[in-house]
Design an enzyme around this catalytic site. Structure first.
Site, PDB file in Angstrom:
ATOM      1  N   ARG A   1       0.809  -1.226   0.000  1.00 45.64           N
ATOM      2  CA  ARG A   1       0.000   0.000   0.000  1.00 45.64           C
ATOM      3  C   ARG A   1       0.843   1.277   0.000  1.00 45.64           C
ATOM      4  O   ARG A   1       0.398   2.333   0.424  1.00 45.64           O
ATOM      5  CB  ARG A   1      -0.986   0.013   1.171  1.00 45.64           C
ATOM      6  CG  ARG A   1      -2.011  -1.114   1.109  1.00 45.64           C
ATOM      7  CD  ARG A   1      -3.087  -0.945   2.174  1.00 45.64           C
ATOM      8  NE  ARG A   1      -4.099  -1.974   2.055  1.00 45.64           N
ATOM      9  CZ  ARG A   1      -4.052  -3.156   2.662  1.00 45.64           C
ATOM     10  NH1 ARG A   1      -3.009  -3.449   3.435  1.00 45.64           N
ATOM     11  NH2 ARG A   1      -5.022  -4.020   2.505  1.00 45.64           N
TER      12      ARG A   1
ATOM     13  N   LYS B   1       2.550  11.374 -11.015  1.00 44.49           N
ATOM     14  CA  LYS B   1       1.646  10.499 -11.757  1.00 44.49           C
ATOM     15  C   LYS B   1       2.368   9.203 -12.076  1.00 44.49           C
ATOM     16  O   LYS B   1       3.455   9.212 -12.651  1.00 44.49           O
ATOM     17  CB  LYS B   1       1.193  11.154 -13.066  1.00 44.49           C
ATOM     18  CG  LYS B   1       0.005  12.076 -12.922  1.00 44.49           C
ATOM     19  CD  LYS B   1      -0.491  12.504 -14.293  1.00 44.49           C
ATOM     20  CE  LYS B   1      -1.695  13.414 -14.178  1.00 44.49           C
ATOM     21  NZ  LYS B   1      -2.172  13.841 -15.514  1.00 44.49           N
TER      22      LYS B   1
ATOM     23  N   GLU C   1       8.223  17.669 -24.991  1.00 42.74           N
ATOM     24  CA  GLU C   1       7.640  18.099 -23.713  1.00 42.74           C
ATOM     25  C   GLU C   1       8.216  19.444 -23.270  1.00 42.74           C
ATOM     26  O   GLU C   1       7.498  20.291 -22.728  1.00 42.74           O
ATOM     27  CB  GLU C   1       7.874  17.033 -22.642  1.00 42.74           C
ATOM     28  CG  GLU C   1       7.173  15.710 -22.907  1.00 42.74           C
ATOM     29  CD  GLU C   1       5.666  15.762 -22.702  1.00 42.74           C
ATOM     30  OE1 GLU C   1       5.128  16.830 -22.319  1.00 42.74           O
ATOM     31  OE2 GLU C   1       5.012  14.726 -22.933  1.00 42.74           O
TER      32      GLU C   1
ATOM     33  N   LYS D   1       6.605  22.412 -15.023  1.00 44.04           N
ATOM     34  CA  LYS D   1       5.758  21.344 -14.489  1.00 44.04           C
ATOM     35  C   LYS D   1       5.768  21.345 -12.966  1.00 44.04           C
ATOM     36  O   LYS D   1       4.729  21.125 -12.333  1.00 44.04           O
ATOM     37  CB  LYS D   1       6.207  19.988 -15.020  1.00 44.04           C
ATOM     38  CG  LYS D   1       5.296  18.864 -14.549  1.00 44.04           C
ATOM     39  CD  LYS D   1       5.506  17.570 -15.284  1.00 44.04           C
ATOM     40  CE  LYS D   1       4.450  16.545 -14.862  1.00 44.04           C
ATOM     41  NZ  LYS D   1       4.602  15.262 -15.583  1.00 44.04           N
TER      42      LYS D   1
ATOM     43  N   GLU E   1      -4.785  17.021 -10.560  1.00 42.32           N
ATOM     44  CA  GLU E   1      -5.432  17.471 -11.794  1.00 42.32           C
ATOM     45  C   GLU E   1      -6.896  17.843 -11.601  1.00 42.32           C
ATOM     46  O   GLU E   1      -7.791  17.405 -12.328  1.00 42.32           O
ATOM     47  CB  GLU E   1      -5.302  16.394 -12.886  1.00 42.32           C
ATOM     48  CG  GLU E   1      -5.450  16.960 -14.296  1.00 42.32           C
ATOM     49  CD  GLU E   1      -5.031  15.992 -15.382  1.00 42.32           C
ATOM     50  OE1 GLU E   1      -5.836  15.749 -16.287  1.00 42.32           O
ATOM     51  OE2 GLU E   1      -3.898  15.484 -15.329  1.00 42.32           O
TER      52      GLU E   1
ATOM     53  N   ARG F   1      -3.498  21.523 -13.699  1.00 42.52           N
ATOM     54  CA  ARG F   1      -2.603  20.469 -14.168  1.00 42.52           C
ATOM     55  C   ARG F   1      -3.029  19.910 -15.529  1.00 42.52           C
ATOM     56  O   ARG F   1      -2.203  19.408 -16.292  1.00 42.52           O
ATOM     57  CB  ARG F   1      -2.510  19.335 -13.146  1.00 42.52           C
ATOM     58  CG  ARG F   1      -1.507  18.279 -13.584  1.00 42.52           C
ATOM     59  CD  ARG F   1      -1.108  17.330 -12.480  1.00 42.52           C
ATOM     60  NE  ARG F   1      -0.105  16.384 -12.975  1.00 42.52           N
ATOM     61  CZ  ARG F   1       0.658  15.626 -12.208  1.00 42.52           C
ATOM     62  NH1 ARG F   1       0.541  15.688 -10.902  1.00 42.52           N
ATOM     63  NH2 ARG F   1       1.534  14.805 -12.743  1.00 42.52           N
TER      64      ARG F   1
ATOM     65  N   ASN G   1      -1.410  18.709 -20.491  1.00 45.52           N
ATOM     66  CA  ASN G   1      -1.786  17.752 -21.523  1.00 45.52           C
ATOM     67  C   ASN G   1      -2.001  18.411 -22.883  1.00 45.52           C
ATOM     68  O   ASN G   1      -2.570  17.781 -23.789  1.00 45.52           O
ATOM     69  CB  ASN G   1      -3.054  17.006 -21.100  1.00 45.52           C
ATOM     70  CG  ASN G   1      -2.792  16.023 -19.974  1.00 45.52           C
ATOM     71  OD1 ASN G   1      -2.095  15.036 -20.142  1.00 45.52           O
ATOM     72  ND2 ASN G   1      -3.334  16.327 -18.810  1.00 45.52           N
TER      73      ASN G   1
ATOM     74  N   HIS H   1      -1.684  16.332 -26.047  1.00 46.51           N
ATOM     75  CA  HIS H   1      -1.632  14.927 -25.673  1.00 46.51           C
ATOM     76  C   HIS H   1      -2.896  14.145 -26.025  1.00 46.51           C
ATOM     77  O   HIS H   1      -2.871  12.917 -26.048  1.00 46.51           O
ATOM     78  CB  HIS H   1      -1.349  14.792 -24.177  1.00 46.51           C
ATOM     79  CG  HIS H   1       0.076  15.037 -23.824  1.00 46.51           C
ATOM     80  ND1 HIS H   1       0.733  16.196 -24.157  1.00 46.51           N
ATOM     81  CD2 HIS H   1       0.999  14.263 -23.167  1.00 46.51           C
ATOM     82  CE1 HIS H   1       1.981  16.138 -23.714  1.00 46.51           C
ATOM     83  NE2 HIS H   1       2.162  14.979 -23.112  1.00 46.51           N
TER      84      HIS H   1
ATOM     85  N   HIS I   1      -1.934  10.618 -27.495  1.00 42.90           N
ATOM     86  CA  HIS I   1      -2.217   9.324 -26.879  1.00 42.90           C
ATOM     87  C   HIS I   1      -3.038   8.436 -27.806  1.00 42.90           C
ATOM     88  O   HIS I   1      -2.861   7.204 -27.827  1.00 42.90           O
ATOM     89  CB  HIS I   1      -2.950   9.523 -25.555  1.00 42.90           C
ATOM     90  CG  HIS I   1      -2.074  10.041 -24.457  1.00 42.90           C
ATOM     91  ND1 HIS I   1      -2.573  10.608 -23.304  1.00 42.90           N
ATOM     92  CD2 HIS I   1      -0.722  10.092 -24.338  1.00 42.90           C
ATOM     93  CE1 HIS I   1      -1.567  10.977 -22.526  1.00 42.90           C
ATOM     94  NE2 HIS I   1      -0.444  10.671 -23.133  1.00 42.90           N
TER      95      HIS I   1
ATOM     96  N   HIS J   1       6.147   8.188 -27.855  1.00 42.49           N
ATOM     97  CA  HIS J   1       5.403   9.246 -27.170  1.00 42.49           C
ATOM     98  C   HIS J   1       5.871  10.627 -27.609  1.00 42.49           C
ATOM     99  O   HIS J   1       5.050  11.508 -27.885  1.00 42.49           O
ATOM    100  CB  HIS J   1       5.556   9.097 -25.656  1.00 42.49           C
ATOM    101  CG  HIS J   1       4.809  10.140 -24.882  1.00 42.49           C
ATOM    102  ND1 HIS J   1       3.437  10.214 -24.840  1.00 42.49           N
ATOM    103  CD2 HIS J   1       5.254  11.200 -24.125  1.00 42.49           C
ATOM    104  CE1 HIS J   1       3.058  11.243 -24.098  1.00 42.49           C
ATOM    105  NE2 HIS J   1       4.139  11.856 -23.660  1.00 42.49           N
TER     106      HIS J   1
END
Length: 351
Positions: free
Chosen positions: A110, A132, A174, A213, A223, A227, A231, A234, A238, A250
């Site tokens: 966990r 993330k 990026e 970032k 997000e 945030r 993207n 993106h 994606h 990517h």
């Protein structure tokens, strides 16, 4: 030596420095090092000497590691080795490797301590910062994961010297995106001949790109608002990755996606920034795309993580450093896609 502080509930430092990997340390006595199988042996040896892991696990390069099968296999290895709750997981590799390693750390017992040592430009500017973590599903990219910030990130420009030029340029997508959405000074710096790991100014430019970032995720880790702007480009990117079964990297997909988002922004009344994105594509020289069907791409865009119960949303720009989130009608998406297809043909992408 630039040091970027990422704030929030679990603050940490991103160190950007030549030789950072050799000097990196973790306080935990027991650690597992998850490494990209494609890394040069010298980079792995540096990390092993620095971190002294009791366990080093190789995973496939690129998105081939971001599967439920690989994730489960790594967790089983940690359990077999009896890595304790006060142990640590360290990710060494590109963005896919650090995404997987972070999710392993978030899932095992966990949650155990996680540290990130990205070895690609893409990983340094984007994936390693922000907490993330996750894996892909056949239905789409990054559909399973958790927010699990690292305890520290080490970005060593020296390890970038081993990257093939095309892989380095992929990662620049990026950094260029951060210029479009936040710091326009990055646009010229990324396309400059000085943007190379052995140049004295590279550390500063890399740190400035990372700082964009870092600032966003400090203010909005999960997000809920700002945030999402990270993207930009993106949503289509994606979808391209999914439709080509990750045959398009990517970084290349983001380069293509930036231009589509710029064209959409212009179509919806924003400033015409397509000259910037076209210039980047001409510099990046991404691999040519196969013939892509809009309807197939659109089905993946509808599953984008920015989508909600009403439908898909896009990050667009009013102007440089003025991002916003909006819905775009399907007829507009289709019309602009036709323009984009023509403009990203290989014969048009010339320097």
């Amino acid at each position: 030596m630039p040091r970027i502080e990422v704030g929030g509930a679990t603050p940490y430092t991103v160190t950007v420095e030549h030789g950072a990997l050799k000097r990196a340390r973790v306080p935990q006595q027991r650690a597992a090092l998850i490494v990209d199988a494609g890394l040069p042996g010298g980079v792995v040896q540096q990390a092993q000497a620095a971190f002294q892991p009791e366990l080093t696990l190789e995973v496939p390069s690129g998105d081939a590691c971001k599967t439920a099968e690989v994730w489960s296999r790594v967790l089983s290895r940690l359990a077999t080795a009896n890595l304790p709750r006060d142990g640590a997981v360290i990710g060494l590799g590109g963005g896919a490797t650090t995404d997987l390693a972070g999710f392993v750390a978030a899932s095992y017992l966990r949650g155990v301590a996680y540290y990130s040592a990205p070895t690609t430009l893409l990983g340094m500017v984007d994936a390693a910062v922000g907490g993330k973590t996750g894996i892909n599903l056949p239905e789409g990219k990054n559909l399973v994961g958790a927010f699990w910030p690292p305890r520290a990130v080490w970005c060593d420009p020296d390890v970038l010297n081993s990257l093939p030029p095309a892989v380095f340029r992929e990662g620049a997508a990026e950094a260029y995106k951060h210029g479009l959405i936040s710091d326009p000074t990055l646009l010229a710096r990324v396309l400059s001949p000085d943007f190379r790991p052995d140049h004295p100014d590279f550390e500063t430019t890399l740190a400035d790109a990372i700082a964009v970032k870092a600032g966003v995720v400090t203010r909005d880790l999960t997000e809920q608002g700002e945030r999402a702007y990270l993207n930009f480009g993106h949503t289509l990117a994606h979808a391209i990755e999914a439709v080509t079964h990750h045959g398009t990297s990517h970084g290349d997909a983001v380069g293509y996606g930036l231009h589509y988002a710029a064209l959409l922004s212009r179509e919806l009344g924003g400033s015409d920034l397509s000259g910037h994105t076209r210039r980047f594509l001409a510099w990046q020289q991404p691999k040519p795309l196969p013939d892509l069907n809009f309807d197939e791409l659109n089905s993946y865009m509808a599953r984008d993580k920015k989508a909600d119960s009403v439908g898909v949303r896009f990050v667009l720009l009013h102007d440089l450093a003025q991002p916003y989130l909006t819905r775009v009608p399907d007829d507009v998406l289709r019309r602009v896609y036709a323009v984009w297809q023509t403009e990203v043909s290989p014969e048009r992408l010339t320097v």
